[in-house]
Design a protein around this motif. Structure first.
Motif, mmCIF file in Angstrom:
data_model
loop_
_atom_site.group_PDB
_atom_site.id
_atom_site.type_symbol
_atom_site.label_atom_id
_atom_site.label_comp_id
_atom_site.label_asym_id
_atom_site.label_seq_id
_atom_site.Cartn_x
_atom_site.Cartn_y
_atom_site.Cartn_z
ATOM 1 N N SER A 101 -33.043 29.435 -8.984
ATOM 2 C CA SER A 101 -32.135 29.175 -7.851
ATOM 3 C C SER A 101 -32.782 28.242 -6.843
ATOM 4 O O SER A 101 -32.171 27.262 -6.379
ATOM 5 C CB SER A 101 -31.743 30.494 -7.186
ATOM 6 N N ASN A 127 -22.427 26.613 -5.647
ATOM 7 C CA ASN A 127 -22.203 28.054 -5.820
ATOM 8 C C ASN A 127 -23.375 28.588 -6.644
ATOM 9 O O ASN A 127 -23.298 28.647 -7.883
ATOM 10 C CB ASN A 127 -20.868 28.329 -6.531
ATOM 11 N N ILE A 128 -24.449 28.921 -5.947
ATOM 12 C CA ILE A 128 -25.705 29.273 -6.615
ATOM 13 C C ILE A 128 -26.051 30.724 -6.330
ATOM 14 O O ILE A 128 -26.248 31.116 -5.169
ATOM 15 C CB ILE A 128 -26.846 28.350 -6.136
ATOM 16 N N SER A 129 -26.126 31.508 -7.380
ATOM 17 C CA SER A 129 -26.539 32.905 -7.218
ATOM 18 C C SER A 129 -28.017 32.956 -6.892
ATOM 19 O O SER A 129 -28.821 32.233 -7.497
ATOM 20 C CB SER A 129 -26.259 33.690 -8.504
ATOM 21 N N ILE A 148 -32.462 33.981 -9.256
ATOM 22 C CA ILE A 148 -32.343 33.998 -10.724
ATOM 23 C C ILE A 148 -33.672 33.534 -11.305
ATOM 24 O O ILE A 148 -34.066 32.371 -11.139
ATOM 25 C CB ILE A 148 -31.191 33.108 -11.210
ATOM 26 N N ASN A 162 -22.654 25.006 -10.124
ATOM 27 C CA ASN A 162 -22.590 26.466 -10.229
ATOM 28 C C ASN A 162 -23.803 26.982 -11.003
ATOM 29 O O ASN A 162 -24.210 26.386 -12.018
ATOM 30 C CB ASN A 162 -21.314 26.908 -10.950
ATOM 31 N N GLU A 189 -25.091 30.919 -12.248
ATOM 32 C CA GLU A 189 -24.891 32.365 -12.233
ATOM 33 C C GLU A 189 -25.412 32.965 -13.532
ATOM 34 O O GLU A 189 -25.627 32.258 -14.529
ATOM 35 C CB GLU A 189 -23.411 32.701 -12.055
ATOM 36 N N LYS A 190 -25.584 34.271 -13.492
ATOM 37 C CA LYS A 190 -26.076 35.017 -14.637
ATOM 38 C C LYS A 190 -24.958 35.890 -15.178
ATOM 39 O O LYS A 190 -24.392 36.701 -14.454
ATOM 40 C CB LYS A 190 -27.289 35.869 -14.236
ATOM 41 N N LYS A 191 -24.644 35.706 -16.477
ATOM 42 C CA LYS A 191 -23.580 36.476 -17.114
ATOM 43 C C LYS A 191 -24.109 37.117 -18.395
ATOM 44 O O LYS A 191 -24.532 36.396 -19.316
ATOM 45 C CB LYS A 191 -22.386 35.584 -17.470
#
Length: 409
Positions: A266, A290-292, A295, A328, A330-332
């Protein structure tokens, strides 16, 4: 080169097939020959062991171990005295006259061996020495000779058919097996041609600038500054191209070092976005993130930064004026998704699969104005594969162009 390689492949393959077929049919013929010979030896030993009159038909049962071979031919025995005169002929019903017996006995004696094959008479023989002279037993070998001839003929036909079939298969396999090599060879040739073409342009500009400077020797550096700056720009572009080519060449040779270490992806992404914010502002482009947070990722931080920079640089080059770039992260489900989207022109579906090829550019004129070489996405794919990830591109009129990178955690 590919044709020579294909011929060599077929030659090696057919040599191995020929060797295997020769071994198989050789063993088959040899074992059948030995079986015929063993059957004849059993019959001859039987005739010599029981003596005169033993060849006549008998009603009583013989022990299993004395049972004669089923394929045994006609048998007869000739008894000779010490001087070679015929004493008796036990023909067991086989019509052997005196003259033929003398001729056959002379032929056996001329060979000087205790057992063997008379091909001219199609007979196998074996000699047993006694006090009175010699006893020679004969067995019809015509079935053996004809059987071996038929076996050789059948083997030759099967060998020829098998050789032809394997040759056709080898032609197909040579094309199928060498297709990746041919494709790689063609890509290498195209790569060299494209690289030479791309290097030629800055070199031509640099040489032209130097020629102009050499013709203006009486002028000051300030007066010729634009030629120097132009030369420096082209030299920088050439260095960038050579660095990219070197990276790809090392990757092809599996020599690109990947230093794995845990880092905060991140924070790395934020640091990579920062230099592109002024560029987006100048072009009146909205840059949205849009950065979680926090990570963690295990990989080569330097290569990941290069990957992100390539994706952001492409997005900034090809976004429409007053458009939008979205980043973007994100972790999924134990997978990390990095997505860079820009509202640019739609890339045709048939060109999407070629975007990761070296020196490929969907719009060559636009790419040249933007200063691209068509190597960015090729390097991005290499870096992604080095980290066991996947990269894909999709483009639509509604959402623009989106590049997605997925890493396993």
């Amino acid at each position: 080169m590919i044709k020579k390689l294909r011929k060599k492949f077929i030659l090696i393959n057919m040599s191995l097939v020929t060797l295997v077929l020769l071994i198989v049919f050789g063993v088959l013929c040899f074992t059948n020959y030995k079986r015929y010979q063993m059957d004849s030896d059993i019959a001859l030993n039987h005739a010599l062991s029981e003596g005169r009159g033993s060849l006549l038909p008998r009603m009583e049962m013989r022990p299993r171990q004395e049972k004669l071979p089923i394929n045994m031919g006609a048998l007869f025995v000739i008894a000779l005295d010490g001087e070679g005169n015929i004493l008796n002929i036990d023909d067991s019903g086989v019509d052997i006259d005196q003259e033929d017996a003398i001729e056959i006995a002379e032929t056996v004696r001329s060979q000087g061996e205790e057992k063997g094959l008379l091909r001219s008479y199609q007979l196998r023989y074996q000699i047993k020495k006694t006090e009175q002279g010699n006893i020679i037993a004969f067995v019809d070998a015509s079935r053996e000779i004809n059987g071996m001839k038929n076996l050789f003929t059948a083997s030759a036909l099967v060998f020829a058919g098998g050789f032809l079939a394997f040759f056709v298969v080898s032609l197909f396999l040579s094309r199928w097996a060498l297709n990746p090599v041919e494709k790689a060879w063609e890509q290498q040739r195209q790569f060299i041609a494209d690289a030479s073409h791309e290097l030629k342009t800055p070199l031509t500009v640099i040489l032209a600038n130097l020629s102009i400077l050499s013709n203006h020797q009486d002028r000051t550096i300030r007066e010729e500054k634009r030629w120097l700056e132009n030369t420096q720009t082209e030299a920088g572009r050439m260095k960038e191209l050579l660095d990219n080519l070197l990276f790809l060449a090392r990757s092809d040779a599996m020599q690109t070092p990947v230093v794995y270490a845990a880092f905060d992806l991140s924070n790395v992404l934020w640091s990579c976005i920062l230099p592109f914010e002024p560029l987006a502002f100048e072009r009146d482009v909205l840059l949205e993130e849009n950065i979680s947070p926090e990570i963690s990722f295990l990989g080569d931080e330097g290569q990941i930064k290069q990957l992100i920079a390539i994706l952001l640089d492409n997005a900034c080059k090809y976004v429409k004026p007053k458009g939008k770039i979205t980043v973007n992260l994100e972790k999924k489900q134990e997978k990390i998704h990095l997505e860079v989207k820009n509202t640019g022109d739609v890339i045709p579906k048939e060109e999407l699969e070629h975007l990761f090829e070296r020196f490929y550019r969907s719009d060559k004129s636009r790419s040249r104005k933007a200063g691209g070489y068509g190597l960015g996405l090729a390097i991005a794919r290499t870096i992604t594969e080095n980290h066991r990830g996947k990269i894909r591109v999709k483009s639509s009129l509604e959402e623009g162009t989106t590049v997605t990178v997925v890493f396993d955690t």
